[in-house]
Design an enzyme around this catalytic site. Structure first.
Site, mmCIF file in Angstrom:
data_model
loop_
_atom_site.group_PDB
_atom_site.id
_atom_site.type_symbol
_atom_site.label_atom_id
_atom_site.label_comp_id
_atom_site.label_asym_id
_atom_site.label_seq_id
_atom_site.Cartn_x
_atom_site.Cartn_y
_atom_site.Cartn_z
ATOM 1 N N GLY A 12 3.104 -20.127 5.481
ATOM 2 C CA GLY A 12 2.726 -21.531 5.406
ATOM 3 C C GLY A 12 3.950 -22.426 5.387
ATOM 4 O O GLY A 12 5.086 -21.953 5.341
ATOM 5 N N CYS B 182 6.231 -14.346 4.371
ATOM 6 C CA CYS B 182 6.938 -15.639 4.417
ATOM 7 C C CYS B 182 6.699 -16.487 3.166
ATOM 8 O O CYS B 182 7.237 -16.182 2.122
ATOM 9 C CB CYS B 182 6.602 -16.367 5.704
ATOM 10 S SG CYS B 182 7.366 -15.550 7.119
ATOM 11 N N GLY C 92 12.274 -21.978 6.518
ATOM 12 C CA GLY C 92 13.398 -22.822 6.140
ATOM 13 C C GLY C 92 13.794 -22.644 4.691
ATOM 14 O O GLY C 92 14.745 -23.283 4.217
ATOM 15 N N HIS D 200 7.540 -12.233 10.509
ATOM 16 C CA HIS D 200 6.152 -12.179 10.972
ATOM 17 C C HIS D 200 5.853 -10.888 11.745
ATOM 18 O O HIS D 200 6.012 -10.835 12.966
ATOM 19 C CB HIS D 200 5.844 -13.392 11.850
ATOM 20 C CG HIS D 200 5.694 -14.659 11.081
ATOM 21 N ND1 HIS D 200 4.503 -15.045 10.507
ATOM 22 C CD2 HIS D 200 6.588 -15.619 10.759
ATOM 23 C CE1 HIS D 200 4.669 -16.190 9.874
ATOM 24 N NE2 HIS D 200 5.926 -16.560 10.009
ATOM 25 N N GLU E 125 3.053 -9.755 12.529
ATOM 26 C CA GLU E 125 1.888 -9.934 13.406
ATOM 27 C C GLU E 125 2.236 -10.565 14.744
ATOM 28 O O GLU E 125 1.443 -10.533 15.686
ATOM 29 C CB GLU E 125 0.837 -10.809 12.700
ATOM 30 C CG GLU E 125 1.060 -12.317 12.796
ATOM 31 C CD GLU E 125 2.248 -12.825 11.998
ATOM 32 O OE1 GLU E 125 2.726 -13.938 12.279
ATOM 33 O OE2 GLU E 125 2.698 -12.106 11.081
#
Length: 369
Positions: A229, A257, A301, A343, A345
């Protein structure tokens, strides 16, 4: 295609630096934190990734729009970036699976885009000076007015954005007769994460970002997932509490993340805003457990403070980013929990990291036996 009047457009950075370009024909002004992605393909997945909410995206690939868009290649219910800056914008596209042009797609969602920008110079500048807030304008708003507006743009540090992209109501994904049940906390979840879990015989119930552990537990799941997110993880105190309660019961927990950062904060491990984040599809990561390298897709970030992680008696560093040595993965020594800062995925060509979903299923299996 009809004629489009491509007027001058401007990108104004917080430090006063100005880059000029051209409008693609959608008038307006938008703001956000300027960030760049080095991927050569996958622009539609980038634009619809909820993790990019609140950011003006700069694409380093010279050609954007050349293969159009496809309704099946989205990561959410629409464009999530605040605006786009690119070098060459292609109004026409060539691809059998393309359903419409990127321009038509952006027009429907009124996304402000600047093209014909010297993106090499812009990215070089951001690399040297760090990510910062910016405004892009295609409607001839005076520079002095843009500077005034930019002062009021909130800084990404300390900014809670998960609430802006999370589902409002719980929903289900997958086959209700699947072998495993997973409760997922939606902090900005990508659709392909759900696809990967469903492909591994999981039936997922997705909960809003502020759901409690009791909410997630009511599904009687075999495992829990904390999603990716946007924004700063520190304000997400509710999600951190959910992580603590899952861990207190030693239930299988997997975080990606932002979810990875939430797990860290829930255990007293700090996070920090990076000078420049990691955004691209070729980031090298080393699995410190197996010794193998992975080519990964990344978009973040913020990161976990490595020194805090290494000092924590209950945690182990499992993955390291080979470009800068930052934390790319961790696991708990005494709990059924692991997480990564990339990630698995996304599968940007290679499928190096897809084993992480299998690892989650193995953890669920071991907890059931």
């Amino acid at each position: 295609m009809k004629y489009i009047n491509r007027t001058q457009a401007v990108l104004l950075l917080k430090d006063g630096t100005i880059f000029y370009g051209k409008s693609i024909g959608i008038e307006g002004t938008t703001f956000g934190e300027v960030a760049f992605n080095t991927g050569t393909t996958g622009y539609q997945e980038i634009f619809t990734d909820p993790s990019y909410f609140g950011q003006i995206m700069v694409t380093t690939n010279a050609h954007i729009g050349n293969y159009g868009v496809n309704d099946e290649e989205v990561e959410s219910n629409g464009v999530k970036i605040s605006g786009l800056v690119c070098k060459n914008f292609s109004f026409n596209y060539s691809r059998d699976k393309g359903t419409e042009s990127l321009f038509d797609y952006f027009q429907k969602q009124n996304l402000i885009v600047i093209s014909d920008v010297d993106t090499r110079a812009l990215v070089s500048y951001i690399r040297d000076n760090g990510a910062m807030n910016a405004i892009i304008s295609t409607d001839n708003t005076p520079i002095e007015e843009l500077k005034k507006r930019l002062v009021d743009v909130p800084d990404m540090h300390g900014l809670e954005l998960a609430s802006k992209v999370s589902t409002k109501d719980p929903y289900f994904f997958g086959n209700e007769n699947a072998k495993y049940k997973v409760s997922a906390l939606d902090l900005g979840i990508k659709t392909n994460i759900l696809r990967n879990l469903a492909k591994r015989d999981c039936y997922i119930k997705v909960f809003p970002f502020d759901a409690t552990f009791s909410d997630l537990e009511s599904f009687n799941p075999d495992g829990y997932f904390l999603s990716n997110g946007p924004g700063d993880p520190e304000p997400l105190e509710s999600a951190q509490q959910v992580a603590r309660e899952i861990l207190a019961k030693n239930k299988p927990l997997f975080g990606i993340c932002l979810g990875h950062q939430v797990i860290a904060l829930a255990n007293g491990i700090n996070t920090y805003k990076m000078f420049n984040g990691h955004r691209g599809i070729n980031h090298p990561v080393k699995n410190l457990i197996t010794g193998k390298g992975e080519i990964t897709s990344q978009n973040h970030g913020f990161a976990v403070v490595k020194e805090d992680l290494e000092k924590h008696p209950d945690f182990e560093l499992t993955h390291e980013h080979l470009n800068d040595g930052t934390v790319a993965g961790m696991r708990m020594k005494n709990k059924n929990c692991f997480s990564v800062q990339y990630h698995p995925e996304a599968s940007p060509g290679p499928h190096d990291s897809s084993y992480l979903f299998d690892q989650f299923i193995e953890n669920i299996e071991s907890s059931l036996n």
